[in-house]
Design a protein around this motif. Structure first.
Motif, PDB file in Angstrom:
ATOM      1  N   PRO A 109       0.848  -1.190   0.000  1.00  0.00           N
ATOM      2  CA  PRO A 109       0.000   0.000   0.000  1.00  0.00           C
ATOM      3  C   PRO A 109       0.883   1.239   0.000  1.00  0.00           C
ATOM      4  O   PRO A 109       2.026   1.206   0.462  1.00  0.00           O
ATOM      5  CB  PRO A 109      -0.764  -0.134   1.321  1.00  0.00           C
ATOM      6  CG  PRO A 109       0.176  -0.871   2.222  1.00  0.00           C
ATOM      7  CD  PRO A 109       0.963  -1.803   1.338  1.00  0.00           C
ATOM      8  N   PHE A 110       0.363   2.344  -0.508  1.00  0.00           N
ATOM      9  CA  PHE A 110       1.163   3.567  -0.622  1.00  0.00           C
ATOM     10  C   PHE A 110       0.951   4.452   0.605  1.00  0.00           C
ATOM     11  O   PHE A 110       0.618   5.638   0.482  1.00  0.00           O
ATOM     12  CB  PHE A 110       0.797   4.314  -1.899  1.00  0.00           C
ATOM     13  CG  PHE A 110       1.092   3.562  -3.164  1.00  0.00           C
ATOM     14  CD1 PHE A 110       1.939   2.454  -3.166  1.00  0.00           C
ATOM     15  CD2 PHE A 110       0.526   3.960  -4.361  1.00  0.00           C
ATOM     16  CE1 PHE A 110       2.213   1.760  -4.329  1.00  0.00           C
ATOM     17  CE2 PHE A 110       0.801   3.274  -5.538  1.00  0.00           C
ATOM     18  CZ  PHE A 110       1.642   2.167  -5.520  1.00  0.00           C
ATOM     19  N   PHE A 112      -4.023   4.460  -2.071  1.00  0.00           N
ATOM     20  CA  PHE A 112      -3.639   3.659  -3.218  1.00  0.00           C
ATOM     21  C   PHE A 112      -2.693   2.534  -2.794  1.00  0.00           C
ATOM     22  O   PHE A 112      -2.074   2.572  -1.730  1.00  0.00           O
ATOM     23  CB  PHE A 112      -2.937   4.523  -4.273  1.00  0.00           C
ATOM     24  CG  PHE A 112      -3.872   5.338  -5.122  1.00  0.00           C
ATOM     25  CD1 PHE A 112      -4.439   4.795  -6.263  1.00  0.00           C
ATOM     26  CD2 PHE A 112      -4.184   6.647  -4.774  1.00  0.00           C
ATOM     27  CE1 PHE A 112      -5.296   5.537  -7.054  1.00  0.00           C
ATOM     28  CE2 PHE A 112      -5.043   7.406  -5.556  1.00  0.00           C
ATOM     29  CZ  PHE A 112      -5.606   6.850  -6.696  1.00  0.00           C
ATOM     30  N   GLY A 113      -2.596   1.535  -3.646  1.00  0.00           N
ATOM     31  CA  GLY A 113      -1.647   0.454  -3.451  1.00  0.00           C
ATOM     32  C   GLY A 113      -1.445  -0.297  -4.759  1.00  0.00           C
ATOM     33  O   GLY A 113      -2.174  -0.065  -5.738  1.00  0.00           O
ATOM     34  N   ALA A 114      -0.455  -1.170  -4.786  1.00  0.00           N
ATOM     35  CA  ALA A 114      -0.162  -1.895  -6.022  1.00  0.00           C
ATOM     36  C   ALA A 114       0.310  -3.306  -5.724  1.00  0.00           C
ATOM     37  O   ALA A 114       0.887  -3.585  -4.667  1.00  0.00           O
ATOM     38  CB  ALA A 114       0.895  -1.153  -6.837  1.00  0.00           C
ATOM     39  N   ILE A 115       0.039  -4.186  -6.660  1.00  0.00           N
ATOM     40  CA  ILE A 115       0.519  -5.575  -6.635  1.00  0.00           C
ATOM     41  C   ILE A 115       1.078  -5.869  -8.015  1.00  0.00           C
ATOM     42  O   ILE A 115       0.427  -5.583  -9.028  1.00  0.00           O
ATOM     43  CB  ILE A 115      -0.630  -6.560  -6.334  1.00  0.00           C
ATOM     44  CG1 ILE A 115      -1.398  -6.151  -5.080  1.00  0.00           C
ATOM     45  CG2 ILE A 115      -0.110  -7.982  -6.196  1.00  0.00           C
ATOM     46  CD1 ILE A 115      -2.707  -6.896  -4.911  1.00  0.00           C
ATOM     47  N   ASN A 158       1.648  -9.938 -14.125  1.00  0.00           N
ATOM     48  CA  ASN A 158       0.355  -9.421 -13.680  1.00  0.00           C
ATOM     49  C   ASN A 158       0.593  -8.167 -12.868  1.00  0.00           C
ATOM     50  O   ASN A 158       1.582  -8.074 -12.121  1.00  0.00           O
ATOM     51  CB  ASN A 158      -0.375 -10.433 -12.796  1.00  0.00           C
ATOM     52  CG  ASN A 158      -0.816 -11.655 -13.552  1.00  0.00           C
ATOM     53  OD1 ASN A 158      -1.800 -11.612 -14.274  1.00  0.00           O
ATOM     54  ND2 ASN A 158      -0.090 -12.762 -13.395  1.00  0.00           N
ATOM     55  N   GLY A 159      -0.293  -7.204 -12.983  1.00  0.00           N
ATOM     56  CA  GLY A 159      -0.184  -5.992 -12.197  1.00  0.00           C
ATOM     57  C   GLY A 159      -1.560  -5.476 -11.821  1.00  0.00           C
ATOM     58  O   GLY A 159      -2.503  -5.557 -12.608  1.00  0.00           O
ATOM     59  N   THR A 160      -1.674  -4.952 -10.603  1.00  0.00           N
ATOM     60  CA  THR A 160      -2.938  -4.379 -10.128  1.00  0.00           C
ATOM     61  C   THR A 160      -2.640  -3.075  -9.399  1.00  0.00           C
ATOM     62  O   THR A 160      -1.755  -3.019  -8.540  1.00  0.00           O
ATOM     63  CB  THR A 160      -3.663  -5.334  -9.165  1.00  0.00           C
ATOM     64  OG1 THR A 160      -4.019  -6.521  -9.868  1.00  0.00           O
ATOM     65  CG2 THR A 160      -4.924  -4.689  -8.610  1.00  0.00           C
ATOM     66  N   LEU A 161      -3.366  -2.034  -9.741  1.00  0.00           N
ATOM     67  CA  LEU A 161      -3.350  -0.770  -9.015  1.00  0.00           C
ATOM     68  C   LEU A 161      -4.711  -0.620  -8.360  1.00  0.00           C
ATOM     69  O   LEU A 161      -5.744  -0.726  -9.037  1.00  0.00           O
ATOM     70  CB  LEU A 161      -3.079   0.395  -9.967  1.00  0.00           C
ATOM     71  CG  LEU A 161      -3.064   1.792  -9.333  1.00  0.00           C
ATOM     72  CD1 LEU A 161      -1.869   1.927  -8.386  1.00  0.00           C
ATOM     73  CD2 LEU A 161      -3.022   2.874 -10.409  1.00  0.00           C
ATOM     74  N   TYR A 162      -4.716  -0.376  -7.030  1.00  0.00           N
ATOM     75  CA  TYR A 162      -5.994  -0.304  -6.338  1.00  0.00           C
ATOM     76  C   TYR A 162      -6.085   0.953  -5.480  1.00  0.00           C
ATOM     77  O   TYR A 162      -5.076   1.564  -5.105  1.00  0.00           O
ATOM     78  CB  TYR A 162      -6.227  -1.549  -5.486  1.00  0.00           C
ATOM     79  CG  TYR A 162      -5.272  -1.735  -4.318  1.00  0.00           C
ATOM     80  CD1 TYR A 162      -5.516  -1.146  -3.083  1.00  0.00           C
ATOM     81  CD2 TYR A 162      -4.133  -2.535  -4.457  1.00  0.00           C
ATOM     82  CE1 TYR A 162      -4.649  -1.319  -2.017  1.00  0.00           C
ATOM     83  CE2 TYR A 162      -3.263  -2.714  -3.396  1.00  0.00           C
ATOM     84  CZ  TYR A 162      -3.527  -2.107  -2.175  1.00  0.00           C
ATOM     85  OH  TYR A 162      -2.667  -2.282  -1.121  1.00  0.00           O
ATOM     86  N   TYR A 163      -7.335   1.324  -5.198  1.00  0.00           N
ATOM     87  CA  TYR A 163      -7.633   2.432  -4.293  1.00  0.00           C
ATOM     88  C   TYR A 163      -8.760   1.971  -3.378  1.00  0.00           C
ATOM     89  O   TYR A 163      -9.725   1.336  -3.827  1.00  0.00           O
ATOM     90  CB  TYR A 163      -8.087   3.673  -5.056  1.00  0.00           C
ATOM     91  CG  TYR A 163      -8.529   4.811  -4.154  1.00  0.00           C
ATOM     92  CD1 TYR A 163      -7.621   5.777  -3.743  1.00  0.00           C
ATOM     93  CD2 TYR A 163      -9.838   4.901  -3.701  1.00  0.00           C
ATOM     94  CE1 TYR A 163      -8.004   6.816  -2.904  1.00  0.00           C
ATOM     95  CE2 TYR A 163     -10.233   5.929  -2.851  1.00  0.00           C
ATOM     96  CZ  TYR A 163      -9.318   6.883  -2.458  1.00  0.00           C
ATOM     97  OH  TYR A 163      -9.699   7.900  -1.617  1.00  0.00           O
TER      98      TYR A 163
END
Length: 989
Positions: A827-828, A838-841, A892-897
């Protein structure tokens, strides 16, 4: 171990309400005590769960829990699901990856395969726009074993171009909403079921004792819209769960239902081939001869038939080059209906006893309908005049004009249904505070039936002015000079119906024991009996409508037309007028100038007219076979943890023994043949985890692993392809795939909900069955004309001297695979304000592989004399490539909020190109180009109980390009499936 399980149990109970309704609550994830139906809970403890992010009592309540320290941060929703997955991974000695209910529910996944693709090292194979099967670290679906609630099983569907008649698990049978956790075991343990070179995947359903007291429930509903089919379909899921206040009894039930109608539009060449034409640019290629020796005289043979091939520069060049066998565009419609039901009862009369009963039912129905406009060059080139051929650098005729071509319009319908049942029971008993026993048993059945698989063909055997242009391999231009919308131009020529059924059954009984010998030292032992049976039966009703060599007259005394191609005495077909329907191709990626409207047979009218379904069924010998395997074995494993010279460690080491008794049955020229054999495997395994610091783990593993042979290759006898002149024989004496697996990983848990890791893996495969190919006649293979499909060219124009490619499978010398996985998740929180939400995987996998296959390459022109020449396939030669189904690169990539009200996620999945299989007709391998799939979801929580969502699947409408011949990259097919939009709501009570 008990402390770790208790912490996981607390996390699970606290998370019940935070689970997405569509995923049927995360609170069912972990039981109060370890049990065989929930491998998450039985993961060996290696390191305490992080205490900086305790799970809340309600995933949607972003507030400190009562009694929590002031500096404790409560994590909710998707972030909490990520933390729980990391906790399981961190607390396992072996290498595991986990997706839990919150994660499944809040990705726009249509089925389990699409949920699993988020895990590092996993790629998926799609059919009809949906995920169907998985590969793990480059190893295909047949190398992955799947357990549902602790019981190994196989779910078989008939989606896609063909039915699954192998060990591969079809994940599209199940809705993702039915499962609370997916666990992927990437390294072997003695206590883990054998049978996988790739991974063991655990699919876990409900666990009501981990839920809240009293009655609770959840309900979700969505409407899905596909922009190609313009269809709107429902998708609903629901859960009811109850637990008494004492925590001694619980029950839960869940259900999920969806219905969709999607289109697949594109083109297909059905491979490329070499052949000798009637003429090339006006140069005749066939002649009649009179006299002998010096007195031999030549006259041009009658067009379309007869004579002998005579060499010339134009004819030879065209003969040795490759052309598309059946160039075509088409519309494929997929109508799917999926229903799933789960139920669970749990009874814990004392703290030391728990009884669990789990049931699962799934029904997956699909109607696949294909409507093709095509030219049947395959086996009919003798009649074709080729004009203005254009050749490329890969020896392909990429464009040309063809006269006297065989214009065929094809209508295909397959109705299929898969019904899956499983019932299992588990007894967890603490005999003492140091000795525990788990008894697990159950059965499953997957019944995939195809009651209707019908093809009806309309032919025009002397069409003129046909043009094709494959300058752009992905999007060819196909133009018809003769009308393809006028039913009077066509004749009802062939009918086919090929019903079949495939049944897989499992019966399993296991006993597992754990003994805490001393602090940090545990012994595990167990025994297993498993009975697997596979049976497939197939039938045909194939025939030519008005004549099969004079042997079969479907229409009786009705008048059939005469064929101008094969001479005035050859009966060809019945006029198609009144038996057709008009098709519009739509947006299939075709260039301007491509013919886009055409007629095909109306299947209902044509089937009734020809009385197709009243014809007697004939056994399809190549698709009638069975395999039965009984496995008996046991294991002994030692688990240790402690400190050595100041370095903390955890490890398990053990041995697994298994004996396999195999029985294979098939038809050999109509006579049933059965072969029995047995073999044994001793499978040692070692896993070690070292903890240099509190947040760093170094893992290592080495093990012997095994996957039993492909089911289709074990059959005595085989099948005959009378369209491609190919015989495939089984080999019931194949050895299993055996390998030594090595793994080394470094994991850094640098912050809550965060990890950065790198994992290296290698598999040395010592036993790897490979194909072996020779050339011969039917008689040389011990077969007769009776085994040929009656509507195939080989049967209709039977020639006892016709050469066939005869393929079988033999024990090979082995293969190798090595690779690296990179993964980061965070997570950011370091960003200011709302940006901290925001966060990313992200993860990436890079793999190298070498395997040797027997490959038959292009044919050569062999001439007895200057005027008697024929194309002859060479003998198979070894060719090195990657393992089939292996992509060298995947990411694979995911950007989440996520905040208290609003959440959004976008994900991208890339799979690199890969070789899928040996090819045919002189092509060297076939496979798929790279794909990128983009999905997204947006959710808004209106109240504590109500949430709305919008999700998009395949947002970029990615095309799937398939090639034949690895070197020449010839078009096999190129199609797309459209974008899918889902709008819905979730309610909890």
């Amino acid at each position: 171990m008990k402390d770790s399980v208790q912490r996981l149990r607390t996390t699970a109970r606290a998370g019940f309400w935070g689970a997405s309704i569509g995923a049927l609550t995360m609170g069912l994830l972990l039981p109060a005590t370890a049990n065989a139906a929930d491998p998450v809970a039985t993961a060996p403890a290696a390191l305490p769960v992080q205490t900086t992010t305790p799970a809340p009592t309600d995933a949607q309540d972003v507030a400190a829990q009562p009694g929590a320290a002031e500096d404790e941060i409560v994590v909710t929703g998707f972030r909490r699901s990520l933390q729980q997955a990391l906790n399981v991974k961190r607390n396992s000695v072996a290498a595991v990856d986990v997706v839990i209910a919150e994660d499944i529910a809040k990705f726009p996944d249509q089925n389990l395969a699409e949920s699993l693709q988020r895990i590092p090292g996993i790629s998926i194979q799609r059919d009809g726009g949906e995920g169907r099967s998985i590969t793990v670290r480059g190893l295909g679906a047949q190398f992955t074993r799947v357990r549902v609630n602790g019981l190994e099983t196989v779910a078989t569907s008939t989606d896609g171009a063909s039915a699954n008649r192998d060990r591969a698990f079809d994940f599209n049978v199940f809705a993702s909403e039915l499962f609370t956790s997916l666990v992927v075991h990437k390294t072997a343990e003695a206590s883990l079921d054998e049978g996988s070179l790739g991974a063991v995947v655990d699919l876990n359903t409900g666990n009501p004792l981990a839920g809240k007291i009293g009655l609770s429930g959840a309900l979700s509903g969505q409407a899905s819209y596909n922009d190609l089919s313009k269809n709107v379909g429902p998708r609903v899921a629901g859960l009811l769960s109850w637990r008494n206040e004492a925590g001694t009894f619980g029950a839960s039930a869940s259900a999920a239902y969806s219905k969709s109608d999607t289109l697949e539009l594109g083109n297909n060449s059905v491979r490329w081939a070499q052949a000798q034409f009637d003429s090339v640019d006006g140069t005749p290629c066939y002649y009649n001869t009179t006299g002998t020796g010096a007195a031999t005289a030549f006259t041009t043979a009658r067009p379309n038939s007869g004579g002998v091939y005579r060499q010339s520069a134009a004819c030879d060049k065209a003969s040795l080059a490759f052309h598309p066998r059946i160039p075509r565009y088409g519309v494929i419609e997929h109508k799917r209906e999926r229903l799933g039901i789960t139920g669970s009862l749990q009874f814990a009369p004392t703290e030391s006893t728990k009884i669990s009963i789990d049931g699962l039912y799934s029904r997956f129905k699909e109607t696949r309908e294909e409507k093709w406009l095509e030219v049947l060059l395959r086996s009919n080139e003798r009649a074709v005049d080729l004009v203005n051929p254009v050749y490329d650098a890969n020896n392909n005729i990429i464009s040309g004009t063809l006269n006297d071509v065989y214009n065929r319009n094809e209508h295909y319908v397959r109705k299929s249904s898969t019904k899956f049942y499983q019932l299992g029971g588990t007894l967890d008993q603490d005999v003492t505070d140091k000795f525990r026993v788990t008894v697990l048993g159950g059965f499953s059945k997957s019944n995939a039936s195809i009651p209707v698989e019908t093809t009806i063909l309309l032919d025009n055997k002397d069409a003129q002015g046909y043009q094709y242009d494959y300058t752009n391999m992905a999007s060819p231009k196909l133009t018809y000079g003769t009308s393809v919308t006028d039913p009077n131009e066509f004749q009802l020529a062939e009918i086919r119906d090929r019903p079949s059924s495939t049944i897989n059954k499992f019966r399993t009984g296991q006993i597992r024991t754990e003994w805490d010998v001393a602090e940090g030292f545990q012994i595990k032992a167990g025994a297993v009996y498993r009975k697997f049976s596979f049976e497939t039966v197939g039938f045909t009703r194939d025939t030519a409508v008005c004549g099969n060599g004079g042997q079969d007259l479907v229409l009786g005394t009705l008048t059939c037309s005469l064929s101008s191609v094969f001479g005035p005495t050859a009966i060809y077909g019945f006029p198609a007028a009144g038996l057709t329907q008009l098709v519009d191709l739509g947006k299939a990626g075709q260039p301007s100038g491509t013919t886009t409207q055409y007629v095909v047979a109306d299947i209902d009218k044509a089937a009734a007219f020809t009385k197709l379904y009243g014809r007697a069924l004939v056994v399809d010998q190549g698709n009638t076979r069975s395999v039965s395997e009984a496995t008996k074995g046991g294991y002994l494993e030692f688990d240790v943890k402690g400190e050595l010279l100041g370095l903390r460690y955890a490890a398990n080491a053990g041995m697994r023994y298994v004996r396999t008794d195999q029985t294979s049955t098939g038809l050999v020229s109509g006579v049933s043949a059965t072969v029995k054999r047995n073999y044994e495997d001793w499978l040692p395994a070692l896993n070690v985890a070292l903890f240099p610091t509190e947040n760093i783990i170094i893992r290592g593993a080495i093990a012997k692993v095994v996957t039993r042979p492909t089911l289709g290759n074990l059959t005595p006898g085989g099948s005959v392809d009378g369209f491609n002149y190919r015989i495939t024989n089984g080999n019931p004496f194949l050895d299993p795939f055996r390998a030594t697996s090595y793994d080394l990983a470094l994991e850094w848990y640098f912050a809550p909900q965060s990890i950065a890791s790198v994992a290296f893996f290698k598999k040395s495969i010592s036993s790897f069955p490979v194909s072996q190919t020779i050339t011969g006649t039917l008689a040389s293979a011990g077969l007769t004309r009776d085994v040929l499909p009656p509507s195939s060219p080989a049967a209709l124009q039977f020639d006892p001297n016709q050469l066939y490619t005869i393929a079988t499978t033999v024990n090979g010398t082995g293969a190798s695979l090595k690779g690296v996985e990179l993964s980061v998740q965070a997570p950011f929180k370091f960003l200011p304000g709302f940006l901290s939400n925001f966060g990313a995987i992200a993860n990436a996998t890079f793999i190298g592989s070498d395997a040797s296959y027997g490959v038959v390459g292009p044919s050569t022109l062999v001439c007895a004399t200057a005027f008697t020449c024929r194309l002859t396939a060479p003998a198979a030669v070894p060719r090195t490539s990657t393992l089939f189904g292996l992509s060298k690169v995947a990411y694979n990539g995911t950007l989440y909020y996520e905040d208290t009200k609003f959440s959004a996620r976008g994900s991208i999945s890339y799979r690199g190109p890969y070789v899928d299989a040996n090819s045919g007709t002189g092509n060297v391998f076939e496979g798929y180009a790279s794909t990128i799939n983009v999905d997204a979801s947006v959710r808004y929580r209106l109240t504590k109980w109500l949430e709305f969502s919008i999700e998009g699947v395949n947002i970029t409408d990615e095309y799937r390009y398939r090639y034949t011949d690895l070197d020449a990259n010839r078009n096999y097919e190129n199609n797309h499936f459209g974008r899918t939009l889902l709008v819905g709501a979730r309610l909890k009570i």
